[in-house]
Design an enzyme around this catalytic site. Structure first.
Site, PDB file in Angstrom:
ATOM      1  N   ASP A   1      60.732  12.762  58.154  1.00 55.32           N
ATOM      2  CA  ASP A   1      61.447  14.042  58.156  1.00 55.32           C
ATOM      3  C   ASP A   1      60.645  15.233  58.652  1.00 55.32           C
ATOM      4  OD1 ASP A   1      59.770  14.657  55.897  1.00 55.32           O
ATOM      5  OD2 ASP A   1      61.246  13.770  54.542  1.00 55.32           O
TER       6      ASP A   1
ATOM      7  N   HIS B   1      55.819   5.611  59.876  1.00 59.18           N
ATOM      8  CA  HIS B   1      57.117   5.118  60.361  1.00 59.18           C
ATOM      9  C   HIS B   1      57.707   6.019  61.438  1.00 59.18           C
ATOM     10  CE1 HIS B   1      57.662   2.689  56.358  1.00 59.18           C
ATOM     11  NE2 HIS B   1      56.740   2.194  57.159  1.00 59.18           N
TER      12      HIS B   1
ATOM     13  N   CYS C   1      67.663   8.716  78.410  1.00 62.90           N
ATOM     14  CA  CYS C   1      66.398   8.941  79.118  1.00 62.90           C
ATOM     15  C   CYS C   1      66.683   9.645  80.450  1.00 62.90           C
ATOM     16  CB  CYS C   1      65.714   7.596  79.351  1.00 62.90           C
ATOM     17  SG  CYS C   1      64.241   7.704  80.369  1.00 62.90           S
TER      18      CYS C   1
ATOM     19  N   GLY D   1      56.138   8.897  45.138  1.00 61.89           N
ATOM     20  CA  GLY D   1      57.535   8.648  45.489  1.00 61.89           C
ATOM     21  C   GLY D   1      57.780   7.505  46.446  1.00 61.89           C
ATOM     22  N   THR D   2      57.090   6.388  46.210  1.00 60.30           N
ATOM     23  CA  THR D   2      57.399   5.205  47.030  1.00 60.30           C
ATOM     24  C   THR D   2      57.645   4.007  46.110  1.00 60.30           C
ATOM     25  OG1 THR D   2      56.658   3.725  48.799  1.00 60.30           O
ATOM     26  CG2 THR D   2      54.924   4.740  47.458  1.00 60.30           C
TER      27      THR D   2
HETATM   28  N1  APR Z   1      59.678  12.405  42.558  1.00 62.88           N
HETATM   29  C1  APR Z   1      58.920  11.272  42.562  1.00 62.88           C
HETATM   30  N2  APR Z   1      59.421  10.051  42.867  1.00 62.88           N
HETATM   31  C2  APR Z   1      60.724   9.965  43.165  1.00 62.88           C
HETATM   32  C3  APR Z   1      61.569  11.100  43.176  1.00 62.88           C
HETATM   33  C4  APR Z   1      60.999  12.361  42.836  1.00 62.88           C
HETATM   34  N3  APR Z   1      61.707  13.504  42.806  1.00 62.88           N
HETATM   35  N4  APR Z   1      62.827  10.684  43.510  1.00 62.88           N
HETATM   36  C5  APR Z   1      62.747   9.354  43.709  1.00 62.88           C
HETATM   37  N5  APR Z   1      61.491   8.909  43.501  1.00 62.88           N
HETATM   38  C6  APR Z   1      60.967   7.557  43.675  1.00 62.88           C
HETATM   39  C7  APR Z   1      61.906   6.436  43.288  1.00 62.88           C
HETATM   40  O1  APR Z   1      61.780   6.111  41.904  1.00 62.88           O
HETATM   41  C8  APR Z   1      61.440   5.286  44.193  1.00 62.88           C
HETATM   42  O2  APR Z   1      60.408   4.520  43.571  1.00 62.88           O
HETATM   43  O3  APR Z   1      60.757   7.386  45.062  1.00 62.88           O
HETATM   44  C9  APR Z   1      60.850   6.007  45.399  1.00 62.88           C
HETATM   45  C10 APR Z   1      61.683   5.895  46.667  1.00 62.88           C
HETATM   46  O4  APR Z   1      61.700   4.561  47.085  1.00 62.88           O
HETATM   47  P1  APR Z   1      62.388   4.121  48.441  1.00 62.88           P
HETATM   48  O5  APR Z   1      63.744   4.710  48.533  1.00 62.88           O
HETATM   49  O6  APR Z   1      62.269   2.639  48.556  1.00 62.88           O
HETATM   50  O7  APR Z   1      61.510   4.862  49.566  1.00 62.88           O
HETATM   51  P2  APR Z   1      60.160   4.385  50.262  1.00 62.88           P
HETATM   52  O8  APR Z   1      59.272   3.658  49.317  1.00 62.88           O
HETATM   53  O9  APR Z   1      59.608   5.588  50.934  1.00 62.88           O
HETATM   54  O10 APR Z   1      60.716   3.377  51.347  1.00 62.88           O
HETATM   55  C11 APR Z   1      59.832   2.813  52.267  1.00 62.88           C
HETATM   56  O11 APR Z   1      61.646   1.759  53.426  1.00 62.88           O
HETATM   57  O12 APR Z   1      63.750   1.647  54.455  1.00 62.88           O
HETATM   58  C12 APR Z   1      62.392   1.868  54.632  1.00 62.88           C
HETATM   59  O13 APR Z   1      61.528   2.975  56.480  1.00 62.88           O
HETATM   60  C13 APR Z   1      62.102   3.237  55.211  1.00 62.88           C
HETATM   61  O14 APR Z   1      60.082   4.540  54.960  1.00 62.88           O
HETATM   62  C14 APR Z   1      61.076   3.828  54.262  1.00 62.88           C
HETATM   63  C15 APR Z   1      60.513   2.588  53.587  1.00 62.88           C
END
Ligand code: APR
Length: 243
Positions: free
Chosen positions: A100, A115, A142, A182-183
């Site tokens: 983003d 990514h 393109c 947040g992953t």
């Molecule tokens: N603060 C902290 N953590 C949060 C919040 C918040 N406000 N809101 C959500 N979360 C956490 C959730 O609990 C979850 O564990 O963020 C995490 C988001 O997980 P995903 O949606 O799986 O995102 P991410 O881990 O970034 O995904 C990885 O997957 O689809 C692909 O390419 C896409 O980059 C992405 C990759």
């Protein structure tokens, strides 16, 4: 919660590794969990090269809707805290899975976009990259070969950019403090990063709304929103060492 934090100083190698939860408070939906993008959209129709080959218009439209939504969002206090810390510590690297651009908008530097970026388009044939931030609705093909431009992001089944991955890998190998925010830790190879950091001796902190499948690796898991916990870490962890 283990709060026996290690000593750090201005030169400590620190990595922030961010995922979709980092941007959730800016209003950008995560991918999984409640309200997650992949619950509403089938990624096989919108987020892989095969889908693009079959129906590029549909895939580009989906990403342009995302671009419109993200363009209306601004960095949250978590992004701002990280940018602020980068002004105080000399060796902070941000590795983000997010596409983003909000870390950049918050004023951060040294950002490795694992990514890719929603704001760039790429022609696979000409290897032509173009910034589409201000005109993604107008420029869809393109200018050299008239093929559809695919978003320059990592879809399911795509390989990561080797140079970016290598830099991220090196930053983690050198890291003394590794903070993931947040992953969900589900997508590879990014899901291996905490293991790499931990096995190389970094002190590892996880910030999330809930525990994850990787929580046991971390020295400390802090439950709460990215904005709130980062502010607390700023005061309880980082500020003590700023001279
Ligand atoms: N603060 C902290 N953590 C949060 C919040 C918040 N406000 N809101 C959500 N979360 C956490 C959730 O609990 C979850 O564990 O963020 C995490 C988001 O997980 P995903 O949606 O799986 O995102 P991410 O881990 O970034 O995904 C990885 O997957 O689809 C692909 O390419 C896409 O980059 C992405 C990759």
């Amino acid at each position: 919660m283990n709060t026996q934090y290690p000593e750090i100083n201005k030169k400590t190698n620190i990595v922030f590794f961010t995922g979709a939860g980092m941007s959730a408070e800016s209003g950008i939906p995560t991918y999984r969990g409640s309200g997650g993008i992949w619950h509403k959209y089938n990624w096989e129709e919108y987020a892989c090269q095969d889908a693009f080959n079959i129906d590029p218009q549909k895939v580009v439209n989906f990403h342009n809707i995302r671009r419109e939504k993200v363009a209306a969002c601004v960095p949250n206090s978590g992004h701002v805290t990280i940018a602020d810390l980068q002004n105080k510590f000399e060796n902070i690297t941000i590795i983000t899975q997010n596409i983003d651009g909000l870390h950049q908008l918050a004023g951060s530097k040294d950002i490795l976009e694992l990514h890719g970026s929603l704001w760039w388009g790429r022609c696979k044939k000409c290897n032509f990259n173009i910034n589409l931030r201000n005109n993604f609705n107008e420029i869809k093909k393109c200018s050299k070969c008239s093929r559809w431009l695919r978003p320059n992001i990592t879809w399911f089944g795509d390989a990561l950019d080797v140079a970016v991955f290598q830099k991220a890998h090196n930053a983690i190998l050198n890291s003394e403090v590794f903070i993931s925010i947040g992953t969900s830790g589900i997508v590879h190879p990014a899901a291996e990063f905490p293991y790499l950091a931990k096995s190389n001796g970094a002190y590892c902190i996880e910030v999330n709304l809930e525990t994850t499948r990787l929580s046991s690796i971390y020295d400390s898991t802090q439950i709460g929103s990215a904005g709130k916990i980062l502010k607390e870490l700023h005061h309880t962890f980082f500020d003590r060492f700023i001279k």
